[in-house]
Design a protein around this motif. Structure first.
Motif, mmCIF file in Angstrom:
data_model
loop_
_atom_site.group_PDB
_atom_site.id
_atom_site.type_symbol
_atom_site.label_atom_id
_atom_site.label_comp_id
_atom_site.label_asym_id
_atom_site.label_seq_id
_atom_site.Cartn_x
_atom_site.Cartn_y
_atom_site.Cartn_z
ATOM 1 N N ALA A 108 0.831 -1.202 0.000
ATOM 2 C CA ALA A 108 0.000 0.000 0.000
ATOM 3 C C ALA A 108 0.867 1.255 0.000
ATOM 4 O O ALA A 108 0.517 2.262 -0.631
ATOM 5 N N PHE A 109 1.994 1.194 0.701
ATOM 6 C CA PHE A 109 2.935 2.310 0.793
ATOM 7 C C PHE A 109 3.446 2.696 -0.598
ATOM 8 O O PHE A 109 3.430 3.867 -1.005
ATOM 9 N N LYS A 110 3.857 1.701 -1.367
ATOM 10 C CA LYS A 110 4.373 1.967 -2.707
ATOM 11 C C LYS A 110 3.263 2.439 -3.651
ATOM 12 O O LYS A 110 3.475 3.321 -4.491
ATOM 13 N N ALA A 111 2.070 1.847 -3.490
ATOM 14 C CA ALA A 111 0.953 2.247 -4.349
ATOM 15 C C ALA A 111 0.547 3.697 -4.087
ATOM 16 O O ALA A 111 0.214 4.437 -5.015
ATOM 17 N N TYR A 112 0.606 4.110 -2.835
ATOM 18 C CA TYR A 112 0.247 5.487 -2.487
ATOM 19 C C TYR A 112 1.259 6.463 -3.085
ATOM 20 O O TYR A 112 0.886 7.516 -3.623
ATOM 21 N N ALA A 113 2.541 6.093 -3.026
ATOM 22 C CA ALA A 113 3.575 6.944 -3.618
ATOM 23 C C ALA A 113 3.377 7.049 -5.129
ATOM 24 O O ALA A 113 3.504 8.127 -5.720
ATOM 25 N N GLN A 114 3.061 5.932 -5.759
ATOM 26 C CA GLN A 114 2.864 5.907 -7.209
ATOM 27 C C GLN A 114 1.744 6.860 -7.627
ATOM 28 O O GLN A 114 1.861 7.592 -8.611
ATOM 29 N N SER A 115 0.667 6.896 -6.832
ATOM 30 C CA SER A 115 -0.491 7.711 -7.185
ATOM 31 C C SER A 115 -0.330 9.176 -6.822
ATOM 32 O O SER A 115 -0.825 10.057 -7.542
ATOM 33 N N ASN A 116 0.348 9.456 -5.714
ATOM 34 C CA ASN A 116 0.320 10.811 -5.160
ATOM 35 C C ASN A 116 1.674 11.509 -5.075
ATOM 36 O O ASN A 116 1.726 12.739 -5.073
ATOM 37 N N LEU A 117 2.771 10.755 -4.981
ATOM 38 C CA LEU A 117 4.097 11.348 -4.862
ATOM 39 C C LEU A 117 5.060 10.647 -5.831
ATOM 40 O O LEU A 117 6.018 9.989 -5.423
ATOM 41 N N PRO A 118 4.818 10.780 -7.127
ATOM 42 C CA PRO A 118 5.597 10.006 -8.109
ATOM 43 C C PRO A 118 7.090 10.284 -8.105
ATOM 44 O O PRO A 118 7.878 9.441 -8.531
ATOM 45 N N TRP A 126 16.102 7.483 -9.298
ATOM 46 C CA TRP A 126 16.486 6.439 -8.332
ATOM 47 C C TRP A 126 16.904 5.126 -8.992
ATOM 48 O O TRP A 126 17.105 4.127 -8.297
ATOM 49 N N LYS A 127 17.024 5.135 -10.328
ATOM 50 C CA LYS A 127 17.452 3.943 -11.083
ATOM 51 C C LYS A 127 16.551 2.768 -10.751
ATOM 52 O O LYS A 127 15.349 2.860 -10.773
ATOM 53 N N ASP A 128 17.145 1.629 -10.399
ATOM 54 C CA ASP A 128 16.352 0.426 -10.143
ATOM 55 C C ASP A 128 16.084 0.199 -8.661
ATOM 56 O O ASP A 128 15.552 -0.847 -8.281
ATOM 57 N N GLN A 129 16.485 1.133 -7.811
ATOM 58 C CA GLN A 129 16.264 0.963 -6.374
ATOM 59 C C GLN A 129 14.796 1.149 -6.027
ATOM 60 O O GLN A 129 14.161 2.090 -6.481
ATOM 61 N N GLU A 130 14.264 0.253 -5.210
ATOM 62 C CA GLU A 130 12.870 0.347 -4.798
ATOM 63 C C GLU A 130 12.710 1.272 -3.588
ATOM 64 O O GLU A 130 13.600 1.340 -2.731
ATOM 65 N N LEU A 131 11.590 1.943 -3.536
ATOM 66 C CA LEU A 131 11.256 2.777 -2.377
ATOM 67 C C LEU A 131 10.945 1.886 -1.186
ATOM 68 O O LEU A 131 10.204 0.905 -1.308
ATOM 69 N N ASP A 132 11.538 2.189 -0.047
ATOM 70 C CA ASP A 132 11.207 1.454 1.173
ATOM 71 C C ASP A 132 11.327 2.391 2.375
ATOM 72 O O ASP A 132 11.652 3.570 2.240
ATOM 73 N N VAL A 133 11.082 1.835 3.552
ATOM 74 C CA VAL A 133 11.093 2.630 4.777
ATOM 75 C C VAL A 133 12.449 3.278 5.012
ATOM 76 O O VAL A 133 12.544 4.425 5.467
ATOM 77 N N LYS A 134 13.532 2.563 4.683
ATOM 78 C CA LYS A 134 14.874 3.045 4.994
ATOM 79 C C LYS A 134 15.292 4.228 4.131
ATOM 80 O O LYS A 134 16.046 5.092 4.591
ATOM 81 N N ASN A 135 14.856 4.260 2.871
ATOM 82 C CA ASN A 135 15.320 5.358 2.005
ATOM 83 C C ASN A 135 14.256 6.440 1.785
ATOM 84 O O ASN A 135 14.463 7.373 1.017
ATOM 85 N N TYR A 136 13.113 6.317 2.465
ATOM 86 C CA TYR A 136 12.022 7.279 2.256
ATOM 87 C C TYR A 136 12.431 8.705 2.622
ATOM 88 O O TYR A 136 12.184 9.638 1.856
ATOM 89 N N ILE A 137 13.038 8.878 3.791
ATOM 90 C CA ILE A 137 13.381 10.230 4.247
ATOM 91 C C ILE A 137 14.324 10.913 3.263
ATOM 92 O O ILE A 137 14.156 12.083 2.906
ATOM 93 N N GLU A 138 15.323 10.162 2.790
ATOM 94 C CA GLU A 138 16.278 10.728 1.824
ATOM 95 C C GLU A 138 15.546 11.156 0.553
ATOM 96 O O GLU A 138 15.746 12.264 0.037
ATOM 97 N N ARG A 139 14.687 10.284 0.042
ATOM 98 C CA ARG A 139 13.974 10.589 -1.194
ATOM 99 C C ARG A 139 12.997 11.763 -0.997
ATOM 100 O O ARG A 139 12.844 12.602 -1.883
#
Length: 812
Positions: A108-118, A126-139
């Motif tokens: 759900a976290f990734k889907a929300y980003a896809q829809s609202n914070l692309p 970000w190349k091929d790196q996936e969005l996750d809890v650890k890199n969210y703040i940096e991004r």
């Protein structure tokens, strides 16, 4: 009232003359709430400002106002919220393991980003790196740091609604990160979970059971009504609900189709703007500059209206929406569907008020497309022979409430609910004053300065009421009732001069403000200016006060603040003096309402009598034998029901007893004097405070009786007690500090001068006096040091001798 002028959104520019369809009567339809969430201060701004104008028309100008308001209880927002809540409840019942719950949250976290914070998942960044809890703040910082720092999305201009919406999405994602780190998805991450569940399962909901939606709307409607009651907003004369009008709405749409102003497409029906204009009508009369604003058009159509069917023009709007799976539905000739947003108000308003009405009102954000579309479809329904039909004479749009540059909105989640505001930093009166200090058709920006101005205005009016009542109580015991209405209030037939001349001018100025499009900021200034003049007169004429004029002003102000809705306990015709107490509003029997004052008098008289009667003066002895009952009985028999007036006989008796006790106290024995002063303080600070009465002590004059709300008096008493406790604490701390310093001083003085350098690790040898001669390394002590060391040795010798003298010697 031919002199009234009003800002009319149908005729931009200065106010225009207000002429109702039927003299003396006003028909009014107001857009009510969409009941899917708690009401916030933005709603308060709209409905309180509307209420103020309604009250002015009704209670000042004397119009017979028929006020109709709708409740939107079927709408995209309602459907989405109710359905998502049902899906969430079902999801919580599934037998998820912790790992499965966590995986659900991550998806759900990734889907929300896809829809609202692309930008958080932009592959080029970000190349091929996936969005996750650890890199969210940096991004988040890289992608949206400028907005979070107060900038705009484009880098130009000031932040507005778009930035507020972006921050809302970021806040939801940030909250989800916390939830994911704790694996507390349900409850903490609902904002990202709800849209994801909706995307998966929305079509599985059986909407033939409409309690999914009605349970939410009925609850929220009751909450809205409670909020309006708390804000002293008059209830509508007629309340209409969309779900009660669905058959009429379908028939209304059918007529528009039959007349060629609407068309069906794949089960939905749209208004044909081109056909409407071709027939000689004007579209977007309120906001012509917005007619091609795609964002506003899409917002007006609703998020569930996409892909309903092929429209002839992108600007055409839905009158009837084909219901999709997961949405409520009603039968129609085009199949199962539901009303479009705009058609609802056209049908309900016309059903109650007919094909013409005087006033239609709502928030400024509704002007386009909602109100423009209402006008178009209603005029298309009623127009005859190719001539435009006037459906609404005056459109009144309330300015919205903004915070940090963007409008306060439930969808932006940048709001404070009415309930929270009233429970924390506002009262119904203070909130209404804030809105009165701004023009109803202008925007209001929440600021500390605005709130301070409102508080100062309220304090000035309140103090004038309190002081006038006190002066009247002192002069005659009972305020004289002055007959007359708000515009003709006077106390004699002679020409007005002095304060009365000022009052007559104030009444003229106030009427000019009311007729100038209900200019309440000017009204508030007129009231304030009149009170200031009265206060100057009171201060400058202590012995020749024009008390009747002071009272007339107070009664006039009472009338106006009542009309403005600033006293929730007051009722028309607002002929009292000052704010109405809850007890007075309840219209209690005199014997019941006066009992608190009577009890205080009985307790005070009893305790005063218990003092040593040998110190009583003749005056005190007489006061303790007199009963206020006959005076109270006479007031009650005259028909007076105001608890404050009825209580005055007992309060004056208490005040006189206390004044006499304070007068004789200095001449009584010390023990009696202490008892008298303690009783005096208790009467003022406890007995009377607890019933909303304050005695203002004056030198060589009787104390003034002031009626002040109990809560304010108790708060002031607690503040006084807190300050006294703080002074006592500071005094005790200072005392302890002095004692500690004194102890440390003598402890240091106990040491003999020959011993003070012996423990210093810098030195290795000393002479017979204890003066260092060599350093630890064997070298001589520098002469520059010896000079200072000798001063220290002499000083210690002096204080040690003082210690010996004080404590009688001993060993160090």
């Amino acid at each position: 009232m031919d002199s009234i002028k009003v800002h009319n959104s149908l005729k931009p520019g200065p106010p225009v003359p207000f002429k109702p369809i039927h003299p003396g009567k006003v028909s009014w339809y107001a857009c009510g709430p969409t009941v899917y969430d708690q009401s916030h201060l933005g709603h308060a701004r709209n409905y309180v400002s509307t209420d103020i104008i309604r009250r002015i028309l009704k209670d000042y100008f004397g119009f017979d106002v028929k006020f109709v308001m709708n409740i939107t209880d079927v709408d995209d927002k309602i459907i989405i919220k109710a359905r998502r809540q049902r899906l969430l409840d079902l999801e919580k019942k599934k037998p998820y393991t912790e790992a499965e719950t966590l995986e659900l949250g991550k998806t759900a976290f990734k889907a929300y980003a896809q829809s609202n914070l692309p930008k958080l998942i932009d592959p080029e960044t970000w190349k091929d790196q996936e969005l996750d809890v650890k890199n969210y703040i940096e991004r988040r910082t890289v992608a949206y740091g400028n907005v979070l720092a107060g900038g705009t999305i484009t880098g130009e201009g000031k932040p507005g609604d778009a930035e507020a919406k972006l921050k809302m999405h970021i806040s939801n994602m940030t909250q989800a990160v916390i939830a994911l780190s704790k694996n507390t998805i349900f409850g903490m991450a609902d904002e990202i979970l709800l849209p994801y569940l909706d995307s998966l399962y929305k079509e599985t909901i059986d909407t033939s059971d409409q309690t999914i939606f009605t349970d939410l709307t009925q609850y929220m409607e009751n909450e809205f009504t409670d909020d309006m009651d708390a804000l002293n907003v008059l209830r509508p004369d007629v309340v209409t609900k969309v779900t009660d009008y669905v058959p009429q709405i379908a028939k209304f749409v059918e007529r528009l189709v039959d007349r060629g102003f609407a068309y069906e497409a794949d089960g939905s029906v749209y208004f044909d703007i081109a056909a409407f204009e071709k027939a000689g009508n004007t579209y977007a009369r309120l906001k012509p500059e917005s007619r091609n604003d795609k964002d506003l058009q899409e917002e007006g159509e609703g998020s569930l209206s996409k892909s309903l069917g092929a429209k002839k023009s992108p600007s055409d709007f839905a009158l009837w929406k084909k219901s999709k799976a997961g949405e409520p539905y009603w039968p129609s000739k085009w199949g199962n569907g539901r009303p479009g947003w705009h058609i609802e108000c056209s049908v309900m308003a016309s059903h109650v008020l007919g094909q013409r009405m005087d006033i239609h009102s709502g928030g400024i954000d509704l002007a386009f497309p909602h109100h423009d579309n209402e006008l178009a479809q209603s005029e298309a329904y009623y127009c005859q022979g190719g001539h435009e039909h006037t459906w609404v004479n005056y459109f009144l749009h309330m300015g919205h409430l903004s915070i940090s540059g963007s409008k306060m909105s439930k969808s932006l989640k940048n709001f404070q609910t009415i309930k929270d505001a009233l429970a924390s930093n506002y009262t119904s009166r203070s909130m209404r004053i804030v809105f009165l200090l701004g023009r109803w058709n202008d925007g209001v920006e929440i600021s500390p300065d605005m709130r301070t101005q409102a508080d100062n205005w309220e304090s000035t009016v309140n103090n004038y009421f309190v002081n006038t009542k006190s002066l009247l109580a002192e002069a005659s015991g009972t305020p004289e009732v002055i007959q007359g209405d708000v515009k003709n209030l006077s106390i004699s037939h002679k020409p007005a001069d002095g304060l009365l001349a000022d009052l007559e001018q104030a009444k003229k100025d106030l009427e000019a403000a009311f007729t100038n499009s209900f200019d309440t900021p000017q009204v508030m200034q007129v009231i304030l200016g009149m009170i200031r003049k009265a206060n100057i007169h009171i201060n400058e004429h202590p012995t020749d006060l024009d008390l009747l004029a002071v009272e007339a002003i107070a009664r006039w102000v009472t009338k106006i603040v009542g009309i403005l809705g600033l006293d929730s306990n007051a009722k028309p015709p607002y002929d009292g003096l000052g704010w109405v107490s809850a007890a007075a509003a309840a219209n209690l029997e005199p014997a019941i309402s006066v009992q608190p004052y009577k009890d205080v008098h009985a307790a005070v008289a009893k305790d005063a009598k218990s003092l040593d009667s040998g110190v009583f003066s003749d005056t005190l002895a007489q006061l303790l034998t007199q009963s206020p009952d006959p005076e109270f009985d006479a007031l009650a028999a005259s028909g007076i029901r105001d608890p404050e007036q009825l209580g005055l006989p007992y309060l004056r008796a208490v005040s006189r007893i206390r004044d006499e006790l304070r007068r004789i106290a200095p001449t009584t024995p010390t023990d009696i004097k202490k008892q008298i002063l303690a009783l005096s303080d208790r009467i003022r600070d406890s007995d009377l405070t607890n019933i909303g009465v304050y005695l203002d002590d004056r030198t060589d004059l009787p104390s003034l009786i002031k009626f002040i709300p109990t809560a304010e008096l108790i708060a002031a008493r607690r503040e006084k007690e807190a300050k006294e406790a703080e002074r006592a604490r500071a005094k005790e701390e200072a005392k302890l500090a002095r004692e500690q310093a004194e102890a440390e001083k003598w402890e240091k003085a106990r040491v003999k001068p020959e011993d003070i350098f012996k423990a210093d690790a810098r030195y290795g040898e000393w002479d017979v006096e204890g003066m260092p001669t060599k350093l630890r390394d064997g070298s001589e002590v520098p002469k520059s040091q010896l000079k200072k060391l000798r001063k220290d040795w002499d000083k210690q010798k002096k204080v040690h001798e003082e210690w010996v003298a004080k404590f009688g010697g001993g060993t160090a």
